[in-house]
Structures are given as C-alpha cells and as structure tokens.
Design a protein around this motif. Sequence first.
Motif: not given
Lengths: 410, 332, 329
Positions: A121-127
Amino acid sequence: MHDEILTIDNLSTKFFTENGTVRAVNDLSLRVGRGDVFGIVGESGSGKSVTARSVMDLVDSPGRITDGSIWYRNEEFTDRVREDHPNAVEDGAVDLLELPESTRHGLRGSAFSMIFQDPASSFNASLTVGEQIAEAVEVQRRAHANPRSTRARTSGSNYSLKNYALSTVFPSKRFVTRASRDRAIELLEMVGIPDPVQRADEYPHEYSGGMLQRAMIAQALAGEPDVLIADEPTTALDVTIQAQVLDLLAELQEETGMTILLITHNLGVVARMCDRVGVMYAGEIVERGTLEDVFDDPVHPYTQGLLGSIPDLEGREGRLHPIAGNVPSLFEHEMEHRCHFADRCPKAMEECLEHPPEFDARGSPHHAARCYLAETTYSEAKALPEGYFSEADDPAMEQTETAATDGGGE
Amino acid sequence: MIPERLKASLKREFHQSLLAKVGLGLLILILFLALFAPILATHDPTTSRYWDDQGNSYPPLGITYDTEIAQEGERVEYTVEPTTEHLLGTNNVGEDIYSKFLYGARTSLLVGFFGTGLAVLMGVPFGLIAGYYGGRVDDSMMRVADIMLAFPSLVLAVALIGVLGAATIPIPDPIVMAGFAEDMPEYMILPGSVTIVVALVTWVWFARVARGEAMAIRSEEYVKAARSMGASNRRILVTHVLPNSLTPVIVLATIQVAAIILLESSLSYLGFSGTTLSWGYEIQQGQAYLSTQWWIATIPGIGIVLAVIGINLLGDWLRDSLDPNIEGEHGG
Amino acid sequence: MTFGKFLVRRLLQGVFVIWGVITVMFALRAVSPGDPVNLILDQAAGEELRQQVREDLGLDQPMYIQYLDYLQGIVVGDFGFSYQSSRPVLPMVLERVPATLELAFAATIVALIISIPLGVVSATRRNEPADYGATIGSLVGISTPNFWLGLMLILILSVQLGLFPTGRRPVAFHDSIWIALTTFHLGPLITWFHHIILPAVALGTYFTALITRLTRSGMIDELGKPYVTATEAKGLPGVLIRYKHVLRNTMIPIITVLGLQLGTLIGGAVITEIVFSWPGLGDRFIAAVNNRDWPLLQGVVVFIAISFVLINICVDALYAKLNPKVAAQ
C-alpha cells in the motif's frame, strides 16, 4: 559527542482529536550516532511511528509537533542554512523545527528517507515501480545544482501545475527524465531484483511482497540519505523473506555507512540489527542504551517484561511471559502524573506515583532508564497494594486483564 | 425496523451537519406547501385573465415594469403596478403565479414519490432475483438492464410518451372534498404517463443496487446455513436478502426522487406532461416573456432548485450515516 | 494484443445494444396507435391513394417482414423518408450531428476545466472557505435543471447585460476553423465561440458540479492512503503528489460514474438545444415526437445510441489505460 547525526530533545507530538488531545510522543529525547543502527522498540501505540514521522515532518493533521527540537548535523547543510536562519543553528547542528516547512521538506529523500510497513500500500498501484523510483531520483537530481555532489540539500525541487499540464501532452515536459529512469534500474539491481530492466516497467501488483519491499528500499536510497528510517520494514512479510530484507538492509548499511533508525515491535529484529536501542512506552523512551545494556541488563520492568515475552525459539523456557494489563490511554485528560507503566508494573512502589525522570543506569555510559529502580532497589515495604490502580483509575481502565502484548513474538 | 446503531448514526450525523438540517427544513417546507396547496392558494390556479385594467399581467410585489398601450390610436408608455391580490404576480395568460407555484410543488412531489415507488417495485425484485440466483438468470437479466442503462433517459422518456400519449389521472383532492377550500379545483392531476415513464427509465438503478446486495448476501454464512436447513429460496429472499438490501435502496431512492423531479420538470418543460400545473411547464410558458416579465419563468425554477437541493441534502445525510456502497448516484 | 481483444468485445457489445435500441423503437412504432398514412396524406385523400402509400411504405406486409426490411435498411444506411417533410432521414440527421457534438464536447470541456481543480482544491483545503464555496456551489449545480439555468443565463447575461447572444448557431465549428486556417480570418471562429459559451455552461454545470463532488470525496479518501505519505517522504513536489498520484487514482472510479452519466449529457444536450435554439439533433427529435414522424424519430434515436456506445467505448478504454489491473486482465 559531536558525531551524533540526529539528536531529538524533548520532542512532543500531539493529536488534537474531537475526543480530546492525544499525547502520542511526550518529552522524548534520543541521540543517534552517525553510522549507527538505532532501534526503537515498543508495543503498537507506544508512539514509535509518530516519532519517526515527526523527524520526516510527516505527521498528518490533526497531529502536530508541539514542543522540542530535532537537531540534524551535516556540515554542508549547516553552512547553507546558517545565513538565512541563524537561530536554527547551534554548535554545528541545525534544529529542524526552527526551519520553514519548505526547507525541512527539502531534506526528504536526501537527508532522511523512509521505508514503510506495508510495501503493497506504500506504492501507488497505478504507476510502474520504475517510474516511482525514478521520481525519487529526479527529485534529488533537480535539487542538486551540482550533480556530483551527493550530500544533503537545502531545498526540494519546484514543479508547477502548468508544467504538469504540459507534460500530459509533451513528453519532454515530464518530470521524470531518461537518466533518472536508468538510475532507478541501477537501484533495483542494487537491492537484488532480478531482471531490473523489465521489472521496472511492472506495476506494484505484479511484485511479491518481499520484492516490493526491496523496491521500496531502492526508492529510499535514491537520494543517498544520511539517515534511513525503517518503520516496521518486515512486519508485513513472511518469516523467510523478513530475514532476506534484514540482510539486505545490513549489507547496504555496511556499504554506504548510512545511519538507520529502525522502528519495530519485534525484539528479534532489534537483536539482529541494532547497535543501540530505545524502548518506548506511552510516548516516552523508558530505557535506552547499547544493545547489550538493554538486552542483557534491563533496568525497567517494562523492558524486562518485553524481553520475557519473546517466545524462545529454542524452547528452553517454553512459555510466554505476557505483560499483564493494557496499553494506557494517551488522552491528555486521562494521563496522570505518574509512571505510566505503574499500573502494569509488578514492582510498582510509592515513588512511582511521581513521574520518574531519566536516570543513568548501570552498564555503559549511554544506558539510562525512566525508572526509580535505576537508583533504588525494590522493597516490598513500599510496594503499592494489589488492585491499587484498578480502584483509583478511571472505570474504563478497570477491565485490565492479562493481555499478551504484541511486543515480540513474531 | 431500523436498528439502533443506524438510528444513533443518523442522529449523530444530523447533529453534526448543518446541511442535513437545511435539507430537512427545505423538504418539510415544500411538503407543507404541496400538502396544503388548496388552503394556502389565493386563487384557483386554473383560472386565467387576472389582469389589470389594460390587460397586462401583474408583476410580483415590489416590482413594476413599463409597457406600451394603445390609447386613442397612439402608443403610450404605461407602468404596471403590482397588486397585493397576486403576491407573485400573474403570468402571460393571467393566472396567479403564487397559486400555480403551490400546485406545481404538488405535481413535482407526486411524480417524484410515485415514480420512485414504482421504480423500486420494478427494480428491486428484478435485481434481487438476478443477484441471488446468479449464473444465466443474472446474465440475461443484466443484459436487459445494460440496454436500459445504455440509453439517455430523457430521450427514452420522451420517445415513450410520444407513444403512450400524455395521459393524466385525476385524483379527488381530499382537502377540497372535505370542504376546506371550496374555490379550488376538485381534482389534482397526476401525470400518469410521466410517472410510469420516469419509473421505466430509472428502475434499472434499483435493479443494479439490489443485485449487488443480493450477490453479497448470498455468500454470507447465515444464508448458507438457512439454505442448508431447507429454507426455500423464496423464503430466504424475503426474510434475509430483502431486509439487508433495504439500506442502500432507501438511500438510492432518496437521491432518485431528486433526479425524477428534475426529469419531470424537463418533460413538462418540453410539453409532455399533460398538466399545466407543473413547474417545468410554467417555465416554458414564461420563456417567451423573459425580456419583459422575467418572473414567470424564474419563480417556478426556484421551486425546483429548492426542492431538489432539499432532497439531495437529505440523501447526502442518509448516505453519510448509513454508508452504503452505491455507484452511479443521481441516475440519469 | 489484450487491448485489441478488449476493444473487439466492447464493440460487439455495442452492436448488441444498438440492435436492442432499434428493436425497441420498432416495437414502439408497432404498438403506437394511429395510422401513419394519416400523417402523410390529407384527410380528403381517397382510399386508393392511401392503399398506394401503404404499399410504398411496406405497411401492408406482416410485422416480421417489416422488421427485417427495417433492419436491412439501417445496415445499408437507409432510414426511410420523413413523414413530415418527405426528405430522406439520413441527411436530416447527419446535418444536425455536428452541432450536437460541438455542444456536448464544449460542455464536457467546461466541466473538466472547472471541476477537477475545484475538487482538488476543495479536498486539499478542507473546511476552509474555498471548500465551503465549492461544496455549496456544487450542491446547487447538481440541483438546478439545465433548461432553467439556461434561461437564467439568457435573462442575466444576454437580456440584461447584453454580453452574449440569446442563442442560435450562425456558423458551424468546422466551417469557422476552415475559414481561420485558409484565410486567417478569425471572425467566424470568434462568433462561434461567442454563441456556444452560454449553452455549454448551461449544459456543463450539472457535470461540473457532479465531478467536483466526486473529485472532492475521492481525493479525500485517496489522500488518507499510505502511499501518499510514502510519496511525500520521497520529497516529491506537492503538485505531482496531488495531480500525478492522487488525482490519477481518484479519476479511476470517477470515470466509471461518468460513463454511466453520459446518457444525462446527451439528454441534457437535447433540452439545452431547445432553450438556445441550437440547431442540433434535439429539436429534430422533439419535432419528430410531436409529429409522430416515426422514420425520423427512429433515425435520431439510433444515432444517439450509436454515439453513446462509441463514447462509452472510449471511456472504457481510458479506464483500462489508467487502471493497470484492468489492462492486465
């Protein structure tokens, strides 16, 4: 003495909620030496994450740092700041809380960077992962006047809405450049991700948890930070993966000589990684010292309790010693001026009704504890009668029953 | 019927939110105006030719306007003064705007409530059955729903009324029947075609929501348990699935009342309503007189906006306190 | 590769929807009362002539033959002749399509330009005056019927202040662009722009308000997620955090809702055209309904369905592009 990269003095961070003020961190002081691995250990809700976020200035509203100073020692940075903010500089170090927000935020990624508990959840899922790491590289690249200089910077990069709007049409206006992308791939390789060129173009959901945590470490290293703050870096991972990630951190620390502030509730992780430890309870450091001081010769009954509650892997003792009672309420109006652990403490005495200062403890010169037992020995005569707190306390606190803390065990 | 927890949540949200109070206030006001329209009205809204001596419409209180009249073969400037007899003036054919405003509230709310009710009755069983049985039943039913959704509701509604004709249903007005307001029309006009048509173009939203709930509830343990104990599908649908899907349906219904009032006003603006006592129709009437008698088109519009704001605020309040997952609010 | 497959599937679904619309329209005509011959011929026309017309139109055939004929006609682009004007339906529809598209696009652009920054500002400055203003403004916006708003705009900005024309479209966009490109004469383009502003605002207000609301609540949800903190910790500039990261993720669910709202846009265009005498499909449509001109009505409705399906496919493609998880499936 002068090689303390980070010194926190009397830090207080409070959350002003509808139900009252929460003292998440209270009058906390700690010193982190350059190149050390400093562990902050405590139960959930003891304020360790808030401490880390206070350093990064990432405390979200309604939380606010209300008091104290955070000294950061970096010669180049000090020189830069001295002119504009002479009040903030003292004895070669800079008090970050005296600096304007933009200057402080400029330290993100270059002086301090952070890895988080849940990589998914600490990375942006859409990039793509590569894009996100390249952003971190690019921020630093833009902040540097001189690309060869790799140490702390004073200000972050500026990027306007206009540029962003243009970038949706003109690729040349994009924030992330080719060079940053290449550097991101190098970083991925450095943290041991196979096929980094290909993996850089994948999205976070295509990574496993352990791989993603490695990628987050790569991202945190993008600015070659002085201090890496690792907030529960292994909690969300499988046991075997945990060991790999810890090994990677240790390896990188050795290579780069950076300082690590490791926040965990897992004493096993502390024992494996840290040189120094601070034990947190109810927003305070209750005991600190070298790993040996704290683990082999603990003074504070809370530390002793925590250590007792590590399940012994080799089964010598074969059972857990949970600490009786619950984590105390941190609402300002419910906190009394006493030792906050007294109601759970097997050795609570009359003195403990007065809030203890920090005492030097036996062991190394760094060993200190917020407990009267550092000075006096426990005497039955002065012990508080059993059930003292369950009567005196707020009725809500009466349900204190034996509850295993989450301190250790994983 | 409403669990305590929800009641508490509704109350808390209501106390915290000024907007919820405004919404409830607006809705109560409009309901009051609509309910007691025959008593509150000063004139029969269908009687025309309330003009001044020169045959000009009255402006609302506090407003005058200049016009020209023929006098002894010459055009002379002439100022029309308002009259206390007609609080909001009269329209181009000389009907009392205030009285028409009250009756317009009736039409809007009647269509809003009946239309939504009809849409719920059509959509909820459809969605529950599709969602509960799943598989091929679900596929084919939802394909039908997709086609319905895939079409601009206003266009569909106009096309349907073109076929059905703008039929109306006269309902005896209880207040007039009871003898409280003898001069008022004895019947209120429910635009029947419009009510049916707005239900036909909005039921799909209820079907979608009910389907989603039914699918979620179907896999709950207690439903499986009930099934394993031999409860019939129909019984499970009625006793377990239906009550659980009520919360999102109620929230959606509230929002849909607002959407339907807007749709009704569009239809009557275009002249498909079948009754002249409708806000949308009055706006259309006033359109041609915008440059001189601007209030004719303005006043009914304010009625629509206030009613819809009130209902939307109420819908926001329900949604914030009941927190159902509804996608595609304000069904179009 | 997968995207191509996705596109083919959506196109097939679209064809299915259009077929459904055609069939429904045909069924409506079949059940509607009244003899179309009466719409074409004078009352006084003799029975022989009536029979002749009936045969010409194929109305003497059994229903299923009429249906198949009709379907076949549509496939080759023959929608028949208008009862009212006796002109072929296809050009009657096609000549009106550009005006409607211009209006719908202009309204969408107005809505996006205003609503997205407004929603972002509203979400990032919660409980400040800007947020209250945006919240109340968008509440009024979703509650105002567009035809009344259009009239009020005309009343205030045209009639009272004389800033804009009250309606009509003296020049088409493509013509004015052509003139601008070939003769460097910007007059027609400015005229076009001047005339489309009020209708575009009237039609776009509902969407502005809706998207502002959705953006605000979506951003607030999204801003609470851990990745936002992690992105801040990297030191990324605020603009990039808000627009590149948070807004992008906020738009993913919003696009789904907007796809469902396209019908409202097209329905709203019909009524806005009536208010502003904008010569689009809207007034053809209303005239066709009022005159029971079935061939024209069917032509207009099928065209609306086709454009609706095409726009929807674009929305889905955008959705798949923004959301990597969908693209991967």
